[in-house]
Design an enzyme around this catalytic site. Structure first.
Site, PDB file in Angstrom:
ATOM      1  N   HIS A  23       0.843  -1.205   0.000  1.00 22.40           N
ATOM      2  CA  HIS A  23       0.000   0.000   0.000  1.00 22.40           C
ATOM      3  C   HIS A  23       0.879   1.256   0.000  1.00 22.40           C
ATOM      4  O   HIS A  23       0.603   2.210  -0.742  1.00 22.40           O
ATOM      5  CB  HIS A  23      -0.868   0.055   1.275  1.00 22.40           C
ATOM      6  CG  HIS A  23      -1.891  -1.024   1.413  1.00 22.40           C
ATOM      7  ND1 HIS A  23      -2.043  -1.761   2.566  1.00 22.40           N
ATOM      8  CD2 HIS A  23      -2.843  -1.477   0.550  1.00 22.40           C
ATOM      9  CE1 HIS A  23      -3.047  -2.624   2.419  1.00 22.40           C
ATOM     10  NE2 HIS A  23      -3.547  -2.477   1.196  1.00 22.40           N
ATOM     11  N   LYS A  47     -16.683  -7.106  10.517  1.00 26.77           N
ATOM     12  CA  LYS A  47     -17.211  -7.086  11.884  1.00 26.77           C
ATOM     13  C   LYS A  47     -16.096  -7.108  12.923  1.00 26.77           C
ATOM     14  O   LYS A  47     -16.177  -6.471  13.943  1.00 26.77           O
ATOM     15  CB  LYS A  47     -18.158  -8.274  12.087  1.00 26.77           C
ATOM     16  CG  LYS A  47     -19.511  -8.004  11.466  1.00 26.77           C
ATOM     17  CD  LYS A  47     -20.538  -9.046  11.903  1.00 26.77           C
ATOM     18  CE  LYS A  47     -21.741  -9.001  11.005  1.00 26.77           C
ATOM     19  NZ  LYS A  47     -21.856 -10.145  10.117  1.00 26.77           N
ATOM     20  N   ARG A  96      -1.787  -6.405  -8.186  1.00 21.60           N
ATOM     21  CA  ARG A  96      -0.584  -7.189  -7.890  1.00 21.60           C
ATOM     22  C   ARG A  96      -0.390  -8.326  -8.878  1.00 21.60           C
ATOM     23  O   ARG A  96       0.717  -8.629  -9.282  1.00 21.60           O
ATOM     24  CB  ARG A  96      -0.682  -7.776  -6.480  1.00 21.60           C
ATOM     25  CG  ARG A  96      -0.586  -6.765  -5.382  1.00 21.60           C
ATOM     26  CD  ARG A  96      -1.082  -7.313  -4.088  1.00 21.60           C
ATOM     27  NE  ARG A  96      -2.483  -7.723  -4.214  1.00 21.60           N
ATOM     28  CZ  ARG A  96      -3.252  -8.097  -3.218  1.00 21.60           C
ATOM     29  NH1 ARG A  96      -2.767  -8.154  -1.999  1.00 21.60           N
ATOM     30  NH2 ARG A  96      -4.512  -8.430  -3.419  1.00 21.60           N
ATOM     31  N   SER A 134      -3.026  -7.756   3.128  1.00 23.00           N
ATOM     32  CA  SER A 134      -3.331  -7.550   4.547  1.00 23.00           C
ATOM     33  C   SER A 134      -3.773  -8.865   5.179  1.00 23.00           C
ATOM     34  O   SER A 134      -3.412  -9.183   6.308  1.00 23.00           O
ATOM     35  CB  SER A 134      -4.443  -6.517   4.700  1.00 23.00           C
ATOM     36  OG  SER A 134      -4.018  -5.273   4.206  1.00 23.00           O
TER      37      SER A 134
END
Ligand code: PNS
Length: 168
Positions: A23, A47, A96, A134
């Site tokens: 990022h 969540k 990517r 991530s």
């Protein structure tokens, strides 16, 4: 002859849970070709995020504190509504690998359908970051793997702090 144009503003949206060096690479590249780039963190979707939206804002603001044309913000709702509100002419997304393409292609075309004036611009990160996500960072770190060099040092620090707090 000089030509003047309104500032070229781009939005770089994402979850950034957590921010990776991939990022960071895309944000730096974007900051060289746009007058300003707004990193827009999507609020309240997952969540159980690892980092709260406020923690992610704090991390990104720390990493980009020396970059005058990089702003860190949050958004909710439709991305194109937010982009229009910010007078952005482009949405930046990192690509990517081919595996990213289908999802990104669908999003880019849906966003174009919703807001034809906003262009999606794909940027490739440096090769050494093409396998980082991530999701994998979270998984590897949680299982005791090394993430040095894959995320900014502040992210590694915060990951360790979370792990320590969990053990208590
Ligand atoms: O980091 P991510 O999870 O790949 O980012 C996805 C993101 C935030 C760009 C996407 O989920 C998004 O734009 N969400 C906002 C809601 C929206 O506009 N949905 C329609 C997209 S075509």
């Amino acid at each position: 002859m000089t030509t003047s144009h309104p500032p070229r503003i781009a939005i770089y949206p994402g979850s950034f849970d957590p921010l990776t060096n991939g990022h960071v690479d895309i944000i730096e590249r974007g900051s060289h070709i746009f007058d300003s780039i707004i990193v827009a963190i999507l609020g309240n979707v997952e969540k159980t995020p690892l980092f709260s939206v406020n923690e992610r804002v704090e991390i990104l603001r720390d990493v980009f504190k020396g970059h005058a044309n990089v702003q860190i913000e949050t958004f909710n709702g439709l991305l194109v509504d937010y982009a229009q509100f910010k007078k952005a002419s482009a949405i930046v997304r990192g690509l990517r690998a081919v595996s990213d393409f289908e999802y990104e292609f669908q999003m880019a075309l849906m966003n174009r359908h919703l807001a034809p004036g906003i262009e999606t611009v794909f940027m490739m990160p440096a090769e050494q970051y093409t396998y980082i996500s991530s999701r994998l960072i979270k998984e590897v770190f949680t299982l005791g793997g090394e993430v040095t060099g894959l995320v900014p040092p502040i992210v590694e620090e915060k990951l360790r702090a979370k792990q320590k707090a969990k053990k208590k």
